[in-house]
Write a protein that holds these residues in place. Sequence first.
Motif, short mmCIF file in Angstrom:
data_model
loop_
_atom_site.label_atom_id
_atom_site.label_comp_id
_atom_site.label_asym_id
_atom_site.label_seq_id
_atom_site.Cartn_x
_atom_site.Cartn_y
_atom_site.Cartn_z
N GLY A 117 0.83 -1.19 0.04
CA GLY A 117 -0.10 -0.19 -0.18
C GLY A 117 0.89 1.25 0.02
O GLY A 117 1.98 1.26 -0.57
N TYR A 118 0.36 2.36 0.55
CA TYR A 118 1.01 3.62 0.70
C TYR A 118 1.30 4.09 2.04
O TYR A 118 0.06 3.94 2.81
N ARG A 119 2.44 4.59 2.18
CA ARG A 119 2.59 5.33 3.65
C ARG A 119 3.05 6.98 3.29
O ARG A 119 3.87 7.05 2.63
N LEU A 120 1.96 7.78 3.85
CA LEU A 120 2.60 9.03 3.75
C LEU A 120 3.42 9.52 4.88
O LEU A 120 3.11 9.39 6.31
N MET A 121 4.69 10.11 4.57
CA MET A 121 5.60 10.62 5.62
C MET A 121 5.61 12.25 5.79
O MET A 121 6.02 12.79 4.80
N ASN A 122 5.33 12.44 6.95
CA ASN A 122 5.78 14.07 7.43
C ASN A 122 4.63 14.81 6.93
O ASN A 122 4.03 14.61 5.74
N VAL A 123 4.77 16.35 7.29
CA VAL A 123 4.11 17.33 6.76
C VAL A 123 4.95 18.28 6.90
O VAL A 123 6.04 18.44 7.29
N ASP A 124 4.43 19.53 6.04
CA ASP A 124 5.38 20.77 5.50
C ASP A 124 4.89 21.69 6.85
O ASP A 124 4.70 22.82 6.81
N TYR A 125 5.68 21.33 7.92
CA TYR A 125 5.56 22.09 9.21
C TYR A 125 6.49 23.35 8.97
O TYR A 125 7.57 23.18 8.23
N PRO A 126 6.09 24.43 9.34
CA PRO A 126 5.05 24.88 10.31
C PRO A 126 3.83 25.17 9.37
O PRO A 126 2.62 25.52 10.04
N LEU A 127 3.71 25.32 7.91
CA LEU A 127 2.49 25.60 7.46
C LEU A 127 1.29 24.57 7.86
O LEU A 127 0.15 24.98 7.77
N HIS A 128 1.75 23.12 7.82
CA HIS A 128 0.83 22.25 8.48
C HIS A 128 1.22 21.62 9.63
O HIS A 128 2.46 21.24 9.74
N GLN A 129 0.47 21.63 10.75
CA GLN A 129 1.01 21.03 12.12
C GLN A 129 0.82 19.48 12.21
O GLN A 129 1.64 18.69 12.85
N PHE A 130 -0.26 18.84 11.69
CA PHE A 130 -0.33 17.54 11.87
C PHE A 130 -1.60 17.00 10.75
O PHE A 130 -2.33 17.77 10.23
N ILE A 131 -1.65 15.66 10.81
CA ILE A 131 -2.73 15.04 9.70
C ILE A 131 -4.07 14.82 10.80
O ILE A 131 -3.86 14.26 11.81
N ASN A 132 -5.03 15.41 10.48
CA ASN A 132 -6.25 15.34 11.40
C ASN A 132 -7.10 14.24 11.13
O ASN A 132 -7.99 14.09 11.69
N TYR A 133 -7.19 14.20 9.75
CA TYR A 133 -8.12 12.75 9.36
C TYR A 133 -7.55 11.94 8.29
O TYR A 133 -6.71 12.33 7.56
N VAL A 134 -7.81 10.76 8.35
CA VAL A 134 -7.43 9.88 6.96
C VAL A 134 -8.76 8.86 6.83
O VAL A 134 -9.45 8.51 7.73
N GLY A 135 -9.08 8.55 5.49
CA GLY A 135 -9.94 7.99 5.10
C GLY A 135 -9.72 6.82 4.05
O GLY A 135 -8.86 7.19 3.08
N GLY A 136 -10.49 6.17 3.96
CA GLY A 136 -10.28 5.07 2.78
C GLY A 136 -11.28 4.18 2.56
O GLY A 136 -12.19 4.07 3.58
N ALA A 137 -11.43 3.49 1.39
CA ALA A 137 -12.42 2.20 1.18
C ALA A 137 -11.71 1.08 0.24
O ALA A 137 -10.83 1.66 -0.33
N TRP A 138 -12.44 -0.09 0.57
CA TRP A 138 -11.89 -0.94 -0.28
C TRP A 138 -12.95 -2.20 -0.64
O TRP A 138 -14.05 -2.12 0.21
N THR A 139 -12.68 -3.04 -1.25
CA THR A 139 -13.36 -4.43 -1.43
C THR A 139 -12.74 -5.27 -0.61
O THR A 139 -11.62 -5.63 -0.51
N VAL A 140 -13.63 -6.01 0.39
CA VAL A 140 -13.28 -6.76 1.17
C VAL A 140 -12.81 -8.30 0.57
O VAL A 140 -13.91 -8.89 0.01
N PRO A 141 -11.77 -8.56 0.53
CA PRO A 141 -11.45 -10.14 0.06
C PRO A 141 -12.25 -11.15 0.68
O PRO A 141 -12.72 -11.24 2.10
N SER A 142 -12.80 -12.17 -0.15
CA SER A 142 -13.42 -13.36 0.44
C SER A 142 -12.64 -14.36 0.78
O SER A 142 -11.87 -14.83 0.21
N PRO A 143 -12.80 -14.79 2.25
CA PRO A 143 -12.15 -15.92 2.86
C PRO A 143 -12.44 -17.14 2.01
O PRO A 143 -13.69 -17.43 1.59
#
Length: 388
Positions: A140-166
Amino acid sequence: MKPSRVISTLTVTLMAVGAGISFAVPAQAEIRAEPAINGTSGDCPAGLHTNVPDRGEVERNGAKALFTSDELRDNPQAGNSVPPQMQKVLANDPTWLTTIDCGPKLDPANGQVTQTPSAQARAATGLMPIYSAVSPNWAGYRLMNVDYPLHQFINYVGGAWTVPSPYAPVGGLGQENASIWVGIGSGDNTTDQLLQAGTVSYSGPGVAGVGPSGTYGFFEMFPYQAEQMIQNFSVVGGDIASSYITFLAASNRMVWTLCTQSANACVSGWEQLNAPATTTQATQAEWIVERHGLGGLIQPLLEFDAPVDFYAAYGEMPGGPNPVEDDYVIGQGPTGTTADDVHLDQLRMYNCLGNDSETLATTGGLNIPTTGHFLVNWQAKGNICGAS
Protein backbone atom coordinates in the motif's frame (compact mmCIF):
# COMPACT_ATOMS: atom_id res chain seq x y z
CA MET A 1 -33.63 9.81 21.01
CA LYS A 2 -36.06 12.03 19.09
CA PRO A 3 -34.73 13.89 16.06
CA SER A 4 -34.04 17.56 16.70
CA ARG A 5 -36.65 20.10 15.56
CA VAL A 6 -36.27 23.48 13.91
CA ILE A 7 -38.82 25.97 15.23
CA SER A 8 -39.59 28.61 12.59
CA THR A 9 -40.91 32.14 13.03
CA LEU A 10 -44.54 32.15 14.20
CA THR A 11 -47.21 34.78 13.80
CA VAL A 12 -49.36 34.87 16.93
CA THR A 13 -52.70 36.74 17.03
CA LEU A 14 -54.07 37.97 20.33
CA MET A 15 -57.58 39.36 20.88
CA ALA A 16 -57.63 42.42 23.16
CA VAL A 17 -60.74 44.54 23.63
CA GLY A 18 -62.09 43.26 20.34
CA ALA A 19 -59.01 44.29 18.31
CA GLY A 20 -56.56 41.86 16.68
CA ILE A 21 -52.94 42.42 17.68
CA SER A 22 -50.30 40.49 15.71
CA PHE A 23 -46.58 40.20 16.43
CA ALA A 24 -43.73 37.94 15.30
CA VAL A 25 -41.84 35.58 17.60
CA PRO A 26 -38.17 35.26 16.53
CA ALA A 27 -37.11 31.83 15.28
CA GLN A 28 -35.16 29.63 17.67
CA ALA A 29 -31.82 28.23 16.57
CA GLU A 30 -31.71 24.64 15.41
CA ILE A 31 -31.54 22.24 18.33
CA ARG A 32 -28.65 19.90 17.60
CA ALA A 33 -28.90 16.26 18.68
CA GLU A 34 -25.64 15.19 20.31
CA PRO A 35 -24.22 11.70 19.72
CA ALA A 36 -24.87 9.17 22.48
CA ILE A 37 -21.73 7.97 24.26
CA ASN A 38 -22.41 4.36 25.24
CA GLY A 39 -20.38 1.70 26.98
CA THR A 40 -18.90 -1.50 25.54
CA SER A 41 -19.01 -5.22 26.25
CA GLY A 42 -16.61 -8.12 25.96
CA ASP A 43 -12.87 -7.63 26.23
CA CYS A 44 -12.71 -3.98 25.14
CA PRO A 45 -10.03 -1.50 26.24
CA ALA A 46 -11.04 0.37 29.39
CA GLY A 47 -11.03 3.75 27.67
CA LEU A 48 -13.15 2.79 24.65
CA HIS A 49 -16.64 4.26 24.20
CA THR A 50 -19.28 3.40 21.61
CA ASN A 51 -20.13 6.51 19.63
CA VAL A 52 -23.78 6.50 18.43
CA PRO A 53 -24.85 9.50 16.33
CA ASP A 54 -28.48 10.60 16.20
CA ARG A 55 -29.98 9.21 12.97
CA GLY A 56 -31.86 12.42 12.22
CA GLU A 57 -28.65 14.38 12.70
CA VAL A 58 -26.85 12.01 10.29
CA GLU A 59 -29.60 12.62 7.72
CA ARG A 60 -29.17 16.38 8.02
CA ASN A 61 -25.43 16.74 8.52
CA GLY A 62 -23.78 13.47 7.54
CA ALA A 63 -20.57 12.54 9.36
CA LYS A 64 -20.59 15.75 11.42
CA ALA A 65 -23.19 13.96 13.55
CA LEU A 66 -20.33 11.80 14.88
CA PHE A 67 -18.92 14.72 16.86
CA THR A 68 -20.18 16.66 19.86
CA SER A 69 -20.86 20.39 19.67
CA ASP A 70 -17.73 21.02 21.75
CA GLU A 71 -15.62 18.93 19.37
CA LEU A 72 -17.02 20.79 16.35
CA ARG A 73 -16.34 24.12 18.04
CA ASP A 74 -12.66 23.17 18.38
CA ASN A 75 -12.54 21.29 15.04
CA PRO A 76 -15.11 22.92 12.72
CA GLN A 77 -14.09 20.79 9.71
CA ALA A 78 -14.50 17.43 11.49
CA GLY A 79 -16.73 15.15 9.42
CA ASN A 80 -16.55 17.27 6.28
CA SER A 81 -14.59 14.93 4.02
CA VAL A 82 -15.45 11.29 4.62
CA PRO A 83 -14.82 8.86 1.71
CA PRO A 84 -17.59 8.96 -0.94
CA GLN A 85 -18.26 5.26 -0.28
CA MET A 86 -19.05 6.10 3.35
CA GLN A 87 -21.13 9.10 2.31
CA LYS A 88 -23.28 6.71 0.27
CA VAL A 89 -23.95 4.57 3.36
CA LEU A 90 -24.63 7.58 5.60
CA ALA A 91 -27.18 8.91 3.09
CA ASN A 92 -29.12 5.63 3.32
CA ASP A 93 -30.04 5.77 7.04
CA PRO A 94 -27.62 3.05 8.20
CA THR A 95 -27.98 0.93 11.32
CA TRP A 96 -25.54 2.00 14.05
CA LEU A 97 -24.03 -0.39 16.54
CA THR A 98 -25.18 0.78 19.97
CA THR A 99 -22.65 -1.24 21.97
CA ILE A 100 -19.28 -2.42 20.68
CA ASP A 101 -18.69 -6.04 21.70
CA CYS A 102 -14.95 -6.75 21.60
CA GLY A 103 -13.77 -10.24 20.77
CA PRO A 104 -10.31 -11.78 21.06
CA LYS A 105 -7.23 -9.61 20.87
CA LEU A 106 -4.69 -10.41 18.17
CA ASP A 107 -0.96 -9.79 18.12
CA PRO A 108 -0.05 -6.11 17.95
CA ALA A 109 2.31 -5.49 15.04
CA ASN A 110 3.86 -2.62 13.16
CA GLY A 111 5.12 -2.36 9.61
CA GLN A 112 8.76 -3.23 9.03
CA VAL A 113 9.49 -0.84 6.17
CA THR A 114 12.79 -0.30 4.35
CA GLN A 115 13.15 2.30 1.62
CA THR A 116 14.96 1.23 -1.54
CA PRO A 117 17.79 3.80 -1.83
CA SER A 118 18.11 3.61 -5.61
CA ALA A 119 14.44 4.46 -6.06
CA GLN A 120 14.25 7.65 -3.96
CA ALA A 121 13.29 9.91 -6.85
CA ARG A 122 10.62 12.54 -7.49
CA ALA A 123 7.60 11.14 -9.28
CA ALA A 124 6.02 12.54 -12.45
CA THR A 125 4.79 16.13 -12.42
CA GLY A 126 1.59 16.56 -10.43
CA LEU A 127 2.36 14.16 -7.58
CA MET A 128 4.44 14.47 -4.43
CA PRO A 129 7.72 12.48 -4.35
CA ILE A 130 7.17 8.72 -4.25
CA TYR A 131 9.86 6.41 -2.85
CA SER A 132 9.95 2.69 -3.48
CA ALA A 133 9.99 0.71 -0.24
CA VAL A 134 9.73 -2.91 0.85
CA SER A 135 8.14 -4.61 3.85
CA PRO A 136 7.63 -8.24 4.96
CA ASN A 137 4.05 -7.51 6.11
CA TRP A 138 2.73 -4.30 4.43
CA ALA A 139 1.67 -3.30 0.91
CA GLY A 140 0.00 0.00 0.00
CA TYR A 141 1.07 3.60 0.59
CA ARG A 142 2.51 5.41 3.60
CA LEU A 143 2.52 9.23 3.76
CA MET A 144 5.54 10.55 5.62
CA ASN A 145 5.77 13.96 7.33
CA VAL A 146 3.97 17.29 6.93
CA ASP A 147 5.24 20.66 5.69
CA TYR A 148 5.63 22.16 9.18
CA PRO A 149 4.95 24.94 10.17
CA LEU A 150 2.46 25.50 7.31
CA HIS A 151 0.68 22.34 8.49
CA GLN A 152 0.83 21.04 12.05
CA PHE A 153 -0.48 17.49 11.78
CA ILE A 154 -2.74 15.09 9.86
CA ASN A 155 -6.19 15.40 11.41
CA TYR A 156 -8.08 12.73 9.48
CA VAL A 157 -7.51 9.83 7.12
CA GLY A 158 -10.17 8.04 5.07
CA GLY A 159 -10.25 5.02 2.82
CA ALA A 160 -12.47 2.42 1.19
CA TRP A 161 -11.87 -1.00 -0.34
CA THR A 162 -13.42 -4.29 -1.43
CA VAL A 163 -13.17 -6.91 1.35
CA PRO A 164 -11.39 -10.11 0.13
CA SER A 165 -13.49 -13.27 0.40
CA PRO A 166 -12.01 -15.98 2.65
CA TYR A 167 -11.94 -19.59 1.50
CA ALA A 168 -12.09 -22.95 3.24
CA PRO A 169 -9.18 -23.55 5.62
CA VAL A 170 -6.05 -25.00 4.13
CA GLY A 171 -3.81 -27.61 5.69
CA GLY A 172 -0.98 -26.73 8.02
CA LEU A 173 -0.63 -24.72 11.20
CA GLY A 174 -0.64 -21.21 9.76
CA GLN A 175 -3.50 -18.76 9.29
CA GLU A 176 -3.72 -17.03 5.92
CA ASN A 177 -5.05 -13.48 6.28
CA ALA A 178 -5.40 -10.08 4.67
CA SER A 179 -5.88 -7.13 7.02
CA ILE A 180 -6.89 -3.90 5.25
CA TRP A 181 -6.95 -0.61 7.11
CA VAL A 182 -6.25 3.12 7.21
CA GLY A 183 -4.24 4.76 9.98
CA ILE A 184 -2.73 7.91 11.51
CA GLY A 185 0.64 7.95 13.29
CA SER A 186 3.77 5.81 13.16
CA GLY A 187 3.43 3.44 16.12
CA ASP A 188 7.12 3.91 16.87
CA ASN A 189 6.46 4.59 20.56
CA THR A 190 3.72 5.48 23.06
CA THR A 191 4.00 9.19 22.23
CA ASP A 192 3.28 8.46 18.56
CA GLN A 193 0.50 5.89 18.51
CA LEU A 194 -0.63 4.32 15.24
CA LEU A 195 -4.45 4.61 15.18
CA GLN A 196 -6.08 2.08 12.83
CA ALA A 197 -9.54 0.82 11.76
CA GLY A 198 -10.30 -1.72 9.05
CA THR A 199 -11.27 -5.29 8.16
CA VAL A 200 -9.65 -8.72 8.28
CA SER A 201 -10.30 -11.73 6.03
CA TYR A 202 -8.73 -15.00 7.17
CA SER A 203 -8.65 -18.72 6.59
CA GLY A 204 -8.00 -20.98 9.62
CA PRO A 205 -7.09 -21.90 12.13
CA GLY A 206 -9.31 -19.51 14.05
CA VAL A 207 -8.37 -17.56 17.15
CA ALA A 208 -9.96 -18.23 20.57
CA GLY A 209 -13.18 -19.63 19.16
CA VAL A 210 -13.50 -17.20 16.24
CA GLY A 211 -13.83 -20.04 13.75
CA PRO A 212 -11.78 -21.63 10.97
CA SER A 213 -12.35 -18.82 8.44
CA GLY A 214 -14.21 -15.54 8.24
CA THR A 215 -14.17 -11.74 8.13
CA TYR A 216 -14.46 -9.09 10.82
CA GLY A 217 -13.94 -5.41 11.55
CA PHE A 218 -11.26 -4.21 13.94
CA PHE A 219 -9.57 -1.19 15.49
CA GLU A 220 -6.12 -0.85 17.01
CA MET A 221 -3.95 1.69 18.78
CA PHE A 222 -0.39 0.41 18.37
CA PRO A 223 1.73 -0.15 20.45
CA TYR A 224 -0.62 0.70 23.35
CA GLN A 225 -3.22 -1.91 22.36
CA ALA A 226 -3.49 -5.13 20.39
CA GLU A 227 -5.63 -5.49 17.25
CA GLN A 228 -9.16 -5.62 18.68
CA MET A 229 -11.90 -7.59 16.92
CA ILE A 230 -15.44 -6.11 16.79
CA GLN A 231 -17.32 -9.36 17.02
CA ASN A 232 -20.89 -8.00 16.71
CA PHE A 233 -20.28 -6.02 13.49
CA SER A 234 -21.03 -7.81 10.22
CA VAL A 235 -18.37 -7.85 7.49
CA VAL A 236 -18.63 -10.12 4.42
CA GLY A 237 -16.28 -10.89 1.57
CA GLY A 238 -16.93 -8.88 -1.57
CA ASP A 239 -18.48 -5.99 0.36
CA ILE A 240 -17.32 -2.36 0.13
CA ALA A 241 -15.93 -1.27 3.49
CA SER A 242 -14.99 2.31 4.35
CA SER A 243 -13.03 3.71 7.28
CA TYR A 244 -12.63 7.24 8.64
CA ILE A 245 -10.33 8.18 11.53
CA THR A 246 -10.16 11.65 13.06
CA PHE A 247 -7.51 12.89 15.49
CA LEU A 248 -8.95 15.68 17.63
CA ALA A 249 -5.81 17.45 18.81
CA ALA A 250 -7.58 19.94 21.10
CA SER A 251 -8.88 17.09 23.26
CA ASN A 252 -6.20 14.48 22.33
CA ARG A 253 -8.95 12.07 21.28
CA MET A 254 -9.32 9.54 18.46
CA VAL A 255 -12.72 8.98 16.78
CA TRP A 256 -12.98 6.13 14.27
CA THR A 257 -15.88 4.94 12.11
CA LEU A 258 -16.24 1.81 9.99
CA CYS A 259 -19.13 1.18 7.54
CA THR A 260 -20.14 -1.63 5.16
CA GLN A 261 -22.41 -1.17 2.15
CA SER A 262 -24.22 -4.51 1.87
CA ALA A 263 -25.36 -4.51 5.51
CA ASN A 264 -25.92 -0.72 5.40
CA ALA A 265 -24.36 -0.58 8.85
CA CYS A 266 -21.76 1.46 10.70
CA VAL A 267 -19.88 1.34 13.98
CA SER A 268 -18.04 4.22 15.62
CA GLY A 269 -15.89 4.48 18.72
CA TRP A 270 -13.77 7.02 20.48
CA GLU A 271 -10.92 6.79 22.90
CA GLN A 272 -9.15 9.37 24.98
CA LEU A 273 -5.39 9.38 24.54
CA ASN A 274 -3.52 10.05 27.77
CA ALA A 275 -0.94 12.75 27.08
CA PRO A 276 1.94 12.94 27.48
CA ALA A 277 2.39 9.19 27.92
CA THR A 278 -0.04 8.09 25.20
CA THR A 279 -0.70 10.35 22.24
CA THR A 280 0.16 10.67 18.56
CA GLN A 281 2.28 13.13 16.63
CA ALA A 282 -0.06 12.52 13.64
CA THR A 283 2.55 13.31 10.98
CA GLN A 284 2.20 9.99 9.18
CA ALA A 285 -0.75 8.29 7.43
CA GLU A 286 -1.25 4.80 5.99
CA TRP A 287 -3.49 2.92 3.55
CA ILE A 288 -2.37 -0.68 3.99
CA VAL A 289 -2.95 -4.32 3.05
CA GLU A 290 -1.20 -6.34 5.79
CA ARG A 291 -0.55 -9.96 6.64
CA HIS A 292 -0.83 -9.76 10.40
CA GLY A 293 0.71 -11.75 13.19
CA LEU A 294 -0.55 -14.76 15.12
CA GLY A 295 1.30 -16.41 17.98
CA GLY A 296 4.18 -13.95 17.57
CA LEU A 297 4.80 -14.86 13.91
CA ILE A 298 3.86 -13.15 10.64
CA GLN A 299 1.31 -15.33 8.81
CA PRO A 300 0.90 -16.05 5.06
CA LEU A 301 -1.05 -13.60 2.90
CA LEU A 302 -4.62 -14.66 2.04
CA GLU A 303 -5.04 -15.05 -1.71
CA PHE A 304 -7.32 -12.50 -3.37
CA ASP A 305 -7.92 -12.94 -7.10
CA ALA A 306 -9.21 -9.42 -7.80
CA PRO A 307 -6.86 -6.59 -6.83
CA VAL A 308 -7.78 -4.60 -3.74
CA ASP A 309 -9.10 -1.30 -5.12
CA PHE A 310 -8.19 1.32 -2.51
CA TYR A 311 -9.54 4.87 -2.26
CA ALA A 312 -7.35 7.11 -0.09
CA ALA A 313 -7.84 10.65 1.26
CA TYR A 314 -6.60 12.73 4.18
CA GLY A 315 -6.65 16.18 5.75
CA GLU A 316 -3.97 18.37 7.29
CA MET A 317 -4.44 21.12 9.86
CA PRO A 318 -2.57 24.41 9.33
CA GLY A 319 -1.21 26.45 12.21
CA GLY A 320 -2.26 29.92 13.29
CA PRO A 321 -5.54 31.28 14.65
CA ASN A 322 -8.80 29.81 13.31
CA PRO A 323 -7.09 27.19 11.13
CA VAL A 324 -9.09 25.66 8.28
CA GLU A 325 -8.53 22.03 7.37
CA ASP A 326 -6.95 21.32 3.96
CA ASP A 327 -8.31 18.22 2.21
CA TYR A 328 -6.40 16.03 -0.25
CA VAL A 329 -6.52 12.70 -2.03
CA ILE A 330 -3.38 10.59 -1.89
CA GLY A 331 -0.44 12.05 -3.80
CA GLN A 332 -1.98 15.49 -4.05
CA GLY A 333 -0.86 17.21 -0.83
CA PRO A 334 1.82 19.85 -0.20
CA THR A 335 5.46 18.80 -0.12
CA GLY A 336 7.09 21.83 1.49
CA THR A 337 10.87 22.13 1.36
CA THR A 338 13.49 19.45 0.88
CA ALA A 339 14.12 19.55 4.62
CA ASP A 340 10.47 18.60 5.31
CA ASP A 341 10.97 15.38 3.28
CA VAL A 342 7.21 15.01 2.65
CA HIS A 343 6.77 11.94 0.46
CA LEU A 344 4.87 8.71 -0.15
CA ASP A 345 6.36 5.25 0.38
CA GLN A 346 5.02 2.86 -2.27
CA LEU A 347 5.27 -0.51 -0.53
CA ARG A 348 6.03 -3.93 -1.98
CA MET A 349 5.37 -6.85 0.39
CA TYR A 350 8.04 -9.54 0.25
CA ASN A 351 8.58 -12.96 1.80
CA CYS A 352 10.54 -13.31 5.01
CA LEU A 353 13.93 -14.21 3.65
CA GLY A 354 15.13 -10.73 2.67
CA ASN A 355 14.37 -7.61 0.70
CA ASP A 356 15.01 -9.27 -2.66
CA SER A 357 13.12 -12.49 -2.00
CA GLU A 358 9.72 -13.52 -3.34
CA THR A 359 7.18 -10.73 -3.87
CA LEU A 360 3.83 -11.33 -2.13
CA ALA A 361 1.93 -8.15 -3.07
CA THR A 362 2.61 -5.11 -5.22
CA THR A 363 1.18 -1.59 -5.02
CA GLY A 364 0.05 0.09 -8.24
CA GLY A 365 0.86 3.64 -9.23
CA LEU A 366 -1.33 6.73 -8.94
CA ASN A 367 -3.14 8.35 -11.85
CA ILE A 368 -2.19 11.86 -12.96
CA PRO A 369 -4.06 13.87 -11.90
CA THR A 370 -4.57 11.59 -8.95
CA THR A 371 -8.12 10.46 -8.17
CA GLY A 372 -7.20 8.87 -4.85
CA HIS A 373 -7.44 5.31 -6.20
CA PHE A 374 -4.74 2.65 -6.40
CA LEU A 375 -4.59 -1.15 -6.64
CA VAL A 376 -2.84 -3.74 -4.48
CA ASN A 377 -2.19 -6.97 -6.39
CA TRP A 378 -1.68 -10.38 -4.79
CA GLN A 379 1.33 -12.37 -6.00
CA ALA A 380 2.00 -15.18 -3.50
CA LYS A 381 1.12 -16.38 0.02
CA GLY A 382 4.62 -16.49 1.45
CA ASN A 383 5.82 -18.30 4.56
CA ILE A 384 5.28 -18.07 8.30
CA CYS A 385 8.21 -16.07 9.53
CA GLY A 386 9.73 -13.49 11.82
CA ALA A 387 8.48 -11.91 14.99
CA SER A 388 5.31 -9.87 14.49
